[in-house]
Design a protein around this motif. Structure first.
Motif, PDB file in Angstrom:
ATOM      1  N   UNK A 168     -20.032  -8.647  -2.723  1.00 21.95           N
ATOM      2  CA  UNK A 168     -18.742  -8.022  -2.740  1.00 21.95           C
ATOM      3  C   UNK A 168     -17.724  -8.980  -2.135  1.00 21.95           C
ATOM      4  N   UNK A 169     -16.628  -9.116  -2.821  1.00 23.86           N
ATOM      5  CA  UNK A 169     -15.605 -10.008  -2.316  1.00 23.86           C
ATOM      6  C   UNK A 169     -14.245  -9.549  -2.811  1.00 23.86           C
ATOM      7  N   UNK A 170     -13.299  -9.425  -1.890  1.00 22.36           N
ATOM      8  CA  UNK A 170     -11.933  -9.120  -2.275  1.00 22.36           C
ATOM      9  C   UNK A 170     -11.198 -10.434  -2.486  1.00 22.36           C
ATOM     10  N   UNK A 171     -10.234 -10.424  -3.370  1.00 22.49           N
ATOM     11  CA  UNK A 171      -9.468 -11.641  -3.642  1.00 22.49           C
ATOM     12  C   UNK A 171      -8.575 -11.974  -2.449  1.00 22.49           C
ATOM     13  N   UNK A 172      -8.134 -13.206  -2.412  1.00 22.55           N
ATOM     14  CA  UNK A 172      -7.237 -13.656  -1.350  1.00 22.55           C
ATOM     15  C   UNK A 172      -5.903 -12.918  -1.441  1.00 22.55           C
ATOM     16  N   UNK A 173      -5.623 -12.309  -2.585  1.00 19.86           N
ATOM     17  CA  UNK A 173      -4.399 -11.528  -2.745  1.00 19.86           C
ATOM     18  C   UNK A 173      -4.315 -10.384  -1.750  1.00 19.86           C
ATOM     19  N   UNK A 174      -5.457  -9.807  -1.389  1.00 22.10           N
ATOM     20  CA  UNK A 174      -5.480  -8.728  -0.400  1.00 22.10           C
ATOM     21  C   UNK A 174      -5.032  -9.272   0.956  1.00 22.10           C
ATOM     22  N   UNK A 175      -5.523 -10.437   1.313  1.00 25.25           N
ATOM     23  CA  UNK A 175      -5.145 -11.038   2.591  1.00 25.25           C
ATOM     24  C   UNK A 175      -3.659 -11.384   2.617  1.00 25.25           C
ATOM     25  N   UNK A 176      -3.167 -11.999   1.539  1.00 31.33           N
ATOM     26  CA  UNK A 176      -1.732 -12.306   1.474  1.00 31.33           C
ATOM     27  C   UNK A 176      -0.907 -11.035   1.555  1.00 31.33           C
ATOM     28  N   UNK A 177      -1.337 -10.008   0.863  1.00 30.39           N
ATOM     29  CA  UNK A 177      -0.605  -8.739   0.865  1.00 30.39           C
ATOM     30  C   UNK A 177      -0.516  -8.173   2.277  1.00 30.39           C
ATOM     31  N   UNK A 178      -1.640  -8.109   2.981  1.00 25.65           N
ATOM     32  CA  UNK A 178      -1.636  -7.541   4.331  1.00 25.65           C
ATOM     33  C   UNK A 178      -0.749  -8.345   5.277  1.00 25.65           C
ATOM     34  N   UNK A 179      -0.841  -9.671   5.199  1.00 28.88           N
ATOM     35  CA  UNK A 179       0.018 -10.500   6.049  1.00 28.88           C
ATOM     36  C   UNK A 179       1.485 -10.245   5.739  1.00 28.88           C
ATOM     37  N   UNK A 180       1.842 -10.279   4.479  1.00 29.88           N
ATOM     38  CA  UNK A 180       3.246 -10.102   4.094  1.00 29.88           C
ATOM     39  C   UNK A 180       3.759  -8.709   4.439  1.00 29.88           C
ATOM     40  N   UNK A 181       2.935  -7.710   4.282  1.00 31.00           N
ATOM     41  CA  UNK A 181       3.372  -6.354   4.598  1.00 31.00           C
ATOM     42  C   UNK A 181       3.671  -6.201   6.084  1.00 31.00           C
ATOM     43  N   UNK A 182       2.900  -6.868   6.928  1.00 32.49           N
ATOM     44  CA  UNK A 182       3.177  -6.826   8.366  1.00 32.49           C
ATOM     45  C   UNK A 182       4.546  -7.438   8.652  1.00 32.49           C
ATOM     46  N   UNK A 183       4.884  -8.510   7.916  1.00 36.40           N
ATOM     47  CA  UNK A 183       6.194  -9.139   8.126  1.00 36.40           C
ATOM     48  C   UNK A 183       7.337  -8.196   7.755  1.00 36.40           C
ATOM     49  N   UNK A 184       7.080  -7.275   6.837  1.00 34.16           N
ATOM     50  CA  UNK A 184       8.127  -6.360   6.386  1.00 34.16           C
ATOM     51  C   UNK A 184       8.350  -5.179   7.341  1.00 34.16           C
ATOM     52  N   UNK A 185       7.447  -4.985   8.285  1.00 30.77           N
ATOM     53  CA  UNK A 185       7.553  -3.838   9.193  1.00 30.77           C
ATOM     54  C   UNK A 185       8.873  -3.829   9.947  1.00 30.77           C
ATOM     55  N   UNK A 195      -7.000   0.311   2.963  1.00 30.94           N
ATOM     56  CA  UNK A 195      -7.567   0.717   1.678  1.00 30.94           C
ATOM     57  C   UNK A 195      -6.487   0.872   0.614  1.00 30.94           C
ATOM     58  N   UNK A 196      -5.315   1.385   0.998  1.00 38.69           N
ATOM     59  CA  UNK A 196      -4.205   1.497   0.045  1.00 38.69           C
ATOM     60  C   UNK A 196      -3.877   0.124  -0.543  1.00 38.69           C
ATOM     61  N   UNK A 197      -3.839  -0.878   0.314  1.00 34.86           N
ATOM     62  CA  UNK A 197      -3.501  -2.240  -0.108  1.00 34.86           C
ATOM     63  C   UNK A 197      -4.614  -2.809  -0.990  1.00 34.86           C
ATOM     64  N   UNK A 198      -5.857  -2.641  -0.576  1.00 32.96           N
ATOM     65  CA  UNK A 198      -6.993  -3.138  -1.365  1.00 32.96           C
ATOM     66  C   UNK A 198      -6.998  -2.500  -2.744  1.00 32.96           C
ATOM     67  N   UNK A 199      -6.825  -1.195  -2.781  1.00 34.87           N
ATOM     68  CA  UNK A 199      -6.845  -0.483  -4.059  1.00 34.87           C
ATOM     69  C   UNK A 199      -5.679  -0.914  -4.951  1.00 34.87           C
ATOM     70  N   UNK A 200      -4.512  -1.156  -4.355  1.00 31.25           N
ATOM     71  CA  UNK A 200      -3.354  -1.609  -5.129  1.00 31.25           C
ATOM     72  C   UNK A 200      -3.607  -2.983  -5.738  1.00 31.25           C
ATOM     73  N   UNK A 201      -4.159  -3.891  -4.949  1.00 29.20           N
ATOM     74  CA  UNK A 201      -4.349  -5.273  -5.401  1.00 29.20           C
ATOM     75  C   UNK A 201      -5.585  -5.415  -6.285  1.00 29.20           C
ATOM     76  N   UNK A 202      -6.675  -4.751  -5.926  1.00 29.03           N
ATOM     77  CA  UNK A 202      -7.948  -4.941  -6.622  1.00 29.03           C
ATOM     78  C   UNK A 202      -8.254  -3.886  -7.686  1.00 29.03           C
TER      79      UNK A 202
END
Length: 162
Positions: free
Chosen positions: A1-18, A77-84
Motif C-alpha cells: 500500500x502506498x499513497x502518492x506524494x500528492x497526499x503529502x504535498x496536499x497536507x503540507x499546503x493545506x496547513x499553510x492555508x490555515x 482521510x478527507x485529503x487522502x480520499x480527495x487525492x487518491x
C-alpha cells in the motif's frame, strides 16, 4: 500500500492555508515555489481538493486557494480520499473459487471470503485513525515539534503572498 506524494504535498499546503484570512487566498505559484514542486502537478492536486470541497478557488490576478472548511473539519482521510479516490486498498479477486476443491465441485464456496473480511476490517481501522487526525491537530503538532522560527518564517512567506 502506498499513497502518492500528492497526499503529502496536499497536507503540507493545506496547513499553510490555515492562517490565511477568509477574504484572502494563496496562489498555486507561491505554494508550488515554497514546496519545490511544479505548478502543473500541484494544480492537479488542488483541482482534486477543490472538487472534494476541501479548498475553494478564487479567480483573478490575486486569485488562488483558501480552505473551504474549518481545519478541525478536514481530516487526513478527507485529503487522502480527495487525492487518491475511494477505492479499497485490498481488491479481493475471489481466488478461492478457483481452488481445486471448488473447481471439482467437491465443496461449495462460503458466502464470504475470510481474507477479504480481515483486510477490509484493517482498512476501516486505518481510515478511522486517519479520520481522527485533522488539519487543526497537524497545525498544533507542527507548532510543538518544529522550531519556532520555521513556523514564523513559513507564516510570513504566505502572508506576504496574499
Amino acid at each position: 500500500m502506498q499513497y502518492s506524494v500528492g497526499v503529502e504535498y496536499a497536507l503540507h499546503c493545506l496547513v499553510y492555508l490555515i492562517d490565511v484570512p477568509s477574504d484572502k487566498s494563496v496562489g498555486i505559484k507561491d505554494l508550488a515555489e515554497f514546496q519545490g514542486v511544479s505548478e502543473t502537478y500541484l494544480s492537479k492536486v488542488f483541482g482534486k481538493l477543490s472538487k472534494a470541497g476541501i479548498v475553494s478557488s478564487v479567480p483573478g490576478v490575486k486569485g488562488g486557494y483558501r480552505l473551504s472548511r474549518k481545519p478541525e473539519d478536514i481530516s487526513f482521510w478527507d485529503v487522502i480520499e480527495a487525492v487518491e479516490g475511494s477505492k479499497p486498498i485490498f481488491q479481493c479477486k475471489n481466488i478461492k473459487d478457483n481452488g481445486y476443491l471448488y473447481r471439482e465441485n467437491c465443496c461449495s464456496a462460503p458466502s464470504f471470503c475470510t481474507i477479504n473480511s480481515v483486510m477490509l476490517s484493517a482498512e476501516e481501522k486505518m481510515r478511522d485513525y486517519l479520520r481522527s487526525k485533522t488539519l487543526a491537530w497537524l497545525n498544533e503538532e507542527l507548532d510543538r515539534v518544529l522550531p519556532k522560527h520555521i513556523r514564523k518564517d513559513t507564516r510570513e512567506y504566505f502572508s506576504k503572498s496574499n
